[in-house]
Design a protein around this motif. Structure first.
Motif, PDB file in Angstrom:
ATOM      1  N   UNK A   1       0.860  -1.070  -0.082  1.00 41.52           N
ATOM      2  CA  UNK A   1      -0.006  -0.052  -0.115  1.00 41.52           C
ATOM      3  C   UNK A   1       0.864   1.246   0.106  1.00 41.52           C
ATOM      4  N   UNK A   2       1.988   1.274   0.689  1.00 41.48           N
ATOM      5  CA  UNK A   2       3.049   2.325   0.800  1.00 41.48           C
ATOM      6  C   UNK A   2       3.524   2.745  -0.618  1.00 41.48           C
ATOM      7  N   UNK A   3       3.902   1.293  -1.200  1.00 37.44           N
ATOM      8  CA  UNK A   3       4.525   1.598  -2.654  1.00 37.44           C
ATOM      9  C   UNK A   3       3.431   2.272  -3.743  1.00 37.44           C
ATOM     10  N   UNK A   4       2.069   1.935  -3.396  1.00 38.32           N
ATOM     11  CA  UNK A   4       1.212   2.393  -4.453  1.00 38.32           C
ATOM     12  C   UNK A   4       1.118   3.801  -4.062  1.00 38.32           C
ATOM     13  N   UNK A   5       0.971   4.122  -2.882  1.00 41.72           N
ATOM     14  CA  UNK A   5       0.884   5.459  -2.264  1.00 41.72           C
ATOM     15  C   UNK A   5       1.791   6.479  -2.900  1.00 41.72           C
ATOM     16  N   UNK A   6       3.067   5.871  -2.666  1.00 38.43           N
ATOM     17  CA  UNK A   6       4.444   6.774  -3.278  1.00 38.43           C
ATOM     18  C   UNK A   6       4.468   7.091  -4.803  1.00 38.43           C
ATOM     19  N   UNK A   7       4.034   5.839  -5.758  1.00 34.90           N
ATOM     20  CA  UNK A   7       3.968   5.755  -6.856  1.00 34.90           C
ATOM     21  C   UNK A   7       3.019   6.440  -7.424  1.00 34.90           C
ATOM     22  N   UNK A   8       1.867   6.750  -6.634  1.00 39.67           N
ATOM     23  CA  UNK A   8       0.590   7.739  -7.050  1.00 39.67           C
ATOM     24  C   UNK A   8       1.352   9.031  -7.181  1.00 39.67           C
ATOM     25  N   UNK A   9       2.292   9.359  -6.475  1.00 38.25           N
ATOM     26  CA  UNK A   9       3.071  10.802  -6.409  1.00 38.25           C
ATOM     27  C   UNK A   9       4.110  10.842  -7.561  1.00 38.25           C
ATOM     28  N   UNK A  10       4.936   9.923  -7.429  1.00 39.67           N
ATOM     29  CA  UNK A  10       6.134   9.760  -8.438  1.00 39.67           C
ATOM     30  C   UNK A  10       5.917   8.489  -8.955  1.00 39.67           C
ATOM     31  N   UNK A  11       5.336   8.655 -10.345  1.00 36.29           N
ATOM     32  CA  UNK A  11       4.923   7.339 -11.097  1.00 36.29           C
ATOM     33  C   UNK A  11       5.972   6.576 -11.432  1.00 36.29           C
ATOM     34  N   UNK A  12       7.276   6.941 -11.676  1.00 33.94           N
ATOM     35  CA  UNK A  12       8.370   5.927 -11.851  1.00 33.94           C
ATOM     36  C   UNK A  12       9.332   5.669 -10.900  1.00 33.94           C
ATOM     37  N   UNK A  13       8.834   6.048  -9.672  1.00 37.45           N
ATOM     38  CA  UNK A  13       9.699   5.687  -8.516  1.00 37.45           C
ATOM     39  C   UNK A  13      10.023   3.970  -8.338  1.00 37.45           C
ATOM     40  N   UNK A  14      11.279   3.884  -8.029  1.00 36.72           N
ATOM     41  CA  UNK A  14      11.587   2.396  -7.790  1.00 36.72           C
ATOM     42  C   UNK A  14      11.569   2.332  -5.959  1.00 36.72           C
ATOM     43  N   UNK A  15      10.759   1.517  -5.844  1.00 38.03           N
ATOM     44  CA  UNK A  15      10.318   1.153  -4.436  1.00 38.03           C
ATOM     45  C   UNK A  15      11.186   0.378  -3.705  1.00 38.03           C
ATOM     46  N   UNK A  16      12.103   0.899  -2.493  1.00 37.94           N
ATOM     47  CA  UNK A  16      12.855   0.079  -1.811  1.00 37.94           C
ATOM     48  C   UNK A  16      12.383  -0.607  -0.797  1.00 37.94           C
ATOM     49  N   UNK A  17      12.723  -2.000  -0.836  1.00 37.54           N
ATOM     50  CA  UNK A  17      11.789  -3.110   0.176  1.00 37.54           C
ATOM     51  C   UNK A  17      13.029  -3.783   1.053  1.00 37.54           C
ATOM     52  N   UNK A  18      13.193  -3.759   2.126  1.00 36.98           N
ATOM     53  CA  UNK A  18      14.079  -4.645   2.940  1.00 36.98           C
ATOM     54  C   UNK A  18      13.965  -6.095   2.304  1.00 36.98           C
ATOM     55  N   UNK A  19      15.022  -6.754   2.201  1.00 35.66           N
ATOM     56  CA  UNK A  19      14.911  -8.206   2.148  1.00 35.66           C
ATOM     57  C   UNK A  19      14.734  -9.116   3.390  1.00 35.66           C
ATOM     58  N   UNK A  20      13.437  -9.100   3.588  1.00 33.69           N
ATOM     59  CA  UNK A  20      13.083  -9.962   5.003  1.00 33.69           C
ATOM     60  C   UNK A  20      12.310 -11.147   4.499  1.00 33.69           C
ATOM     61  N   UNK A  21      11.451 -11.873   5.292  1.00 33.03           N
ATOM     62  CA  UNK A  21      10.490 -12.653   4.820  1.00 33.03           C
ATOM     63  C   UNK A  21       9.404 -11.780   4.263  1.00 33.03           C
ATOM     64  N   UNK A  22       8.948 -10.739   5.126  1.00 35.36           N
ATOM     65  CA  UNK A  22       7.889 -10.022   4.742  1.00 35.36           C
ATOM     66  C   UNK A  22       8.100  -9.102   3.450  1.00 35.36           C
ATOM     67  N   UNK A  23       9.506  -8.641   3.402  1.00 36.39           N
ATOM     68  CA  UNK A  23       9.800  -7.818   2.294  1.00 36.39           C
ATOM     69  C   UNK A  23       9.758  -8.424   0.983  1.00 36.39           C
ATOM     70  N   UNK A  24      10.175  -9.829   1.109  1.00 28.14           N
ATOM     71  CA  UNK A  24      10.435 -10.801  -0.185  1.00 28.14           C
ATOM     72  C   UNK A  24       8.870 -10.930  -0.683  1.00 28.14           C
ATOM     73  N   UNK A  25       7.914 -11.248   0.488  1.00 29.04           N
ATOM     74  CA  UNK A  25       6.392 -11.325   0.010  1.00 29.04           C
ATOM     75  C   UNK A  25       6.057 -10.161  -0.835  1.00 29.04           C
ATOM     76  N   UNK A  26       6.544  -8.890  -0.193  1.00 28.53           N
ATOM     77  CA  UNK A  26       5.997  -7.755  -0.892  1.00 28.53           C
ATOM     78  C   UNK A  26       6.393  -7.545  -2.093  1.00 28.53           C
ATOM     79  N   UNK A  27       7.897  -7.753  -2.338  1.00 29.08           N
ATOM     80  CA  UNK A  27       8.763  -7.666  -3.573  1.00 29.08           C
ATOM     81  C   UNK A  27       7.873  -8.612  -4.750  1.00 29.08           C
ATOM     82  N   UNK A  28       7.420  -9.879  -4.298  1.00 28.45           N
ATOM     83  CA  UNK A  28       6.754 -10.783  -5.213  1.00 28.45           C
ATOM     84  C   UNK A  28       5.500 -10.033  -5.725  1.00 28.45           C
ATOM     85  N   UNK A  29       4.719  -9.411  -4.744  1.00 22.82           N
ATOM     86  CA  UNK A  29       3.316  -9.004  -5.073  1.00 22.82           C
ATOM     87  C   UNK A  29       3.692  -7.755  -6.041  1.00 22.82           C
ATOM     88  N   UNK A  30       4.606  -6.875  -5.629  1.00 20.66           N
ATOM     89  CA  UNK A  30       4.843  -5.746  -6.521  1.00 20.66           C
ATOM     90  C   UNK A  30       5.316  -5.988  -7.785  1.00 20.66           C
TER      91      UNK A  30
END
Ligand code: E4P
Length: 220
Positions: free
Chosen positions: A70-99
């Motif tokens: 949700x945060x990634x979508x919020x940030x990209x709504x403002x900066x459309x080409x933004x690359x979203x940084x996600x920590x590589x943890x269990x949860x982060x990998x889940x988010x990376x797959x979804x994104x």
């Protein structure tokens, strides 16, 4: 090869973007918090002063996968080409797959191990950021980490790029580029160190001296 400034200091970006061949700017929560400014307004200001084909990176603050997305979508709504940084943890990998499924480019960050970073690439991250100096500071081998990760990514996930991060010296940066990293981010202080050899000033003084001794002027 992509060269980034790792800062949220708008004045520094403005000054150095005029001098250095930068592709864009990376940030993290600590860097943004240092300026005590709202993340979105800083990103908007950075985007407005960089060329249109620049790339900006900002990190999610949330720790749960759905909240990260949700945060990634919020940030990209403002900066459309933004690359979203996600920590590589269990949860982060889940988010990376979804994104990745949503076609949102990510950077897997806080990478201290080659296997950890490689999972982010396999999960679809466009960039992976190994922390060179932080690994060195722990008594580890930051360049060794980058070299291994670069090899793994090149062999198995060539669509991903290793974006080496966390530096204290130009030597660390050069070693990463020699290891084949396609991208690097350095803070303004380290970027300046590349241009701070006193021998350069001495060389210029000598040119000035020789020219003005012969022609009495310092223009053509
Ligand atoms: C990269 O993703 C990190 O945000 C950053 O480069 C860490 O650098 P530091 O170790 O200098 O804080």
């Amino acid at each position: 090869m992509e060269f980034y400034l790792d800062t949220a200091d708008v004045a520094e970006v403005k000054r150095l973007a005029a001098v250095l061949p930068i592709k864009g700017v990376t940030t993290n929560p600590s860097i943004v918090a240092r300026g005590k400014r709202d993340m979105v307004s800083v990103l908007q200001e950075l985007a407005s002063l960089l060329p249109a084909d620049s790339t900006l990176f900002a990190q999610v603050i949330a720790r749960e996968p759905q909240a990260m997305v949700e945060e990634a979508l919020k940030l990209r709504a403002v900066i459309p080409d933004l690359v979203v940084k996600v920590p590589v943890t269990h949860n982060g990998l889940t988010a990376i797959k979804q994104l990745t499924q949503l076609n949102i480019p990510t950077l897997g960050t806080a990478v201290y191990g080659a296997g950890q970073g490689f999972f982010a690439a396999l999960a679809g991250a466009s960039y992976i950021a190994p922390y060179v100096n932080r690994v060195d500071s722990q008594g580890g081998d930051g360049i060794g980490l980058v070299t291994e990760l670069q090899k793994l990514v090149g062999l198995h996930c060539p669509a991903s790029k290793v974006l080496a991060a966390s530096f204290r010296t130009p030597r660390q940066v050069l070693d990463c580029m020699l290891a084949g990293c396609q991208a690097i981010t350095v803070d303004p202080q380290v970027a300046e160190m590349f241009l701070l050899d006193p021998a350069v000033d001495d060389a210029l003084k000598r040119f000035d001296h020789d020219w003005s001794a012969a022609f009495g002027t310092l223009v053509l």
